[in-house]
Design an enzyme around this catalytic site. Structure first.
Site: not given
Length: 155
Positions: A31, A104
């Site tokens: 979105r 990460r």
């Protein structure tokens, strides 16, 4: 009967909730960055978040299988602790990857070590159970008798 499985059940439920959280982050990012399904390409921020979620989903069945195998055949407490450590590493992995692909790496390596520990515990537990059931040899008793010196027997 299920009291001894409560740790494994709790970690499994927590793992599912973590997966839901990761999936919802993708929905919100779609979105925010106007990336409509089935497209998986967009701004780098979206692609990192999407990739982090997919990577976590890919490892989920491996983790759950090892968690339960280790817990049932080796030790529920040790497996539960490993499960919590793994979930924490995945959370840090997900958030680190969302910031930059380099962030990460440390949680990824830590999580991999936890998975290897679960593989080891699962293997020890399954081999021990297999040898006890099908060969009539209790490896734990055998190892303890080899490690603990016995008093000499006078004849």
């Amino acid at each position: 009967m299920t009291d001894h499985l409560v740790g494994l059940g709790a970690v499994s439920l927590l793992a599912v909730m973590e997966q839901v959280y990761f999936s919802l982050q993708v929905v919100y990012a779609r979105r925010k960055y106007s990336v409509t399904p089935p497209s998986t390409s967009g701004p780098p921020e979206f692609e990192r978040l999407y990739r982090a979620q997919v990577n976590c989903t890919e490892y989920f069945p491996i983790f759950i299988t090892l968690l339960w195998t280790s817990g049932l055949f080796f030790h529920q407490g040790v497996s539960t602790l490993c499960g919590l450590l793994y979930l924490y590493s995945r959370y840090r992995y997900f958030n680190g990857y969302c910031q930059s692909s380099r962030q990460r790496l440390a949680p990824l390596y830590f999580g991999a070590k936890v998975l290897w520990a679960l593989i080891g515990f699962s293997s020890l537990g399954v081999v021990g159970s297999f040898s006890r059931l099908y060969a009539g040899v209790d490896l734990v008793d055998l190892a303890s008798s080899c490690l603990i010196p016995h008093a000499p027997v006078d004849l």
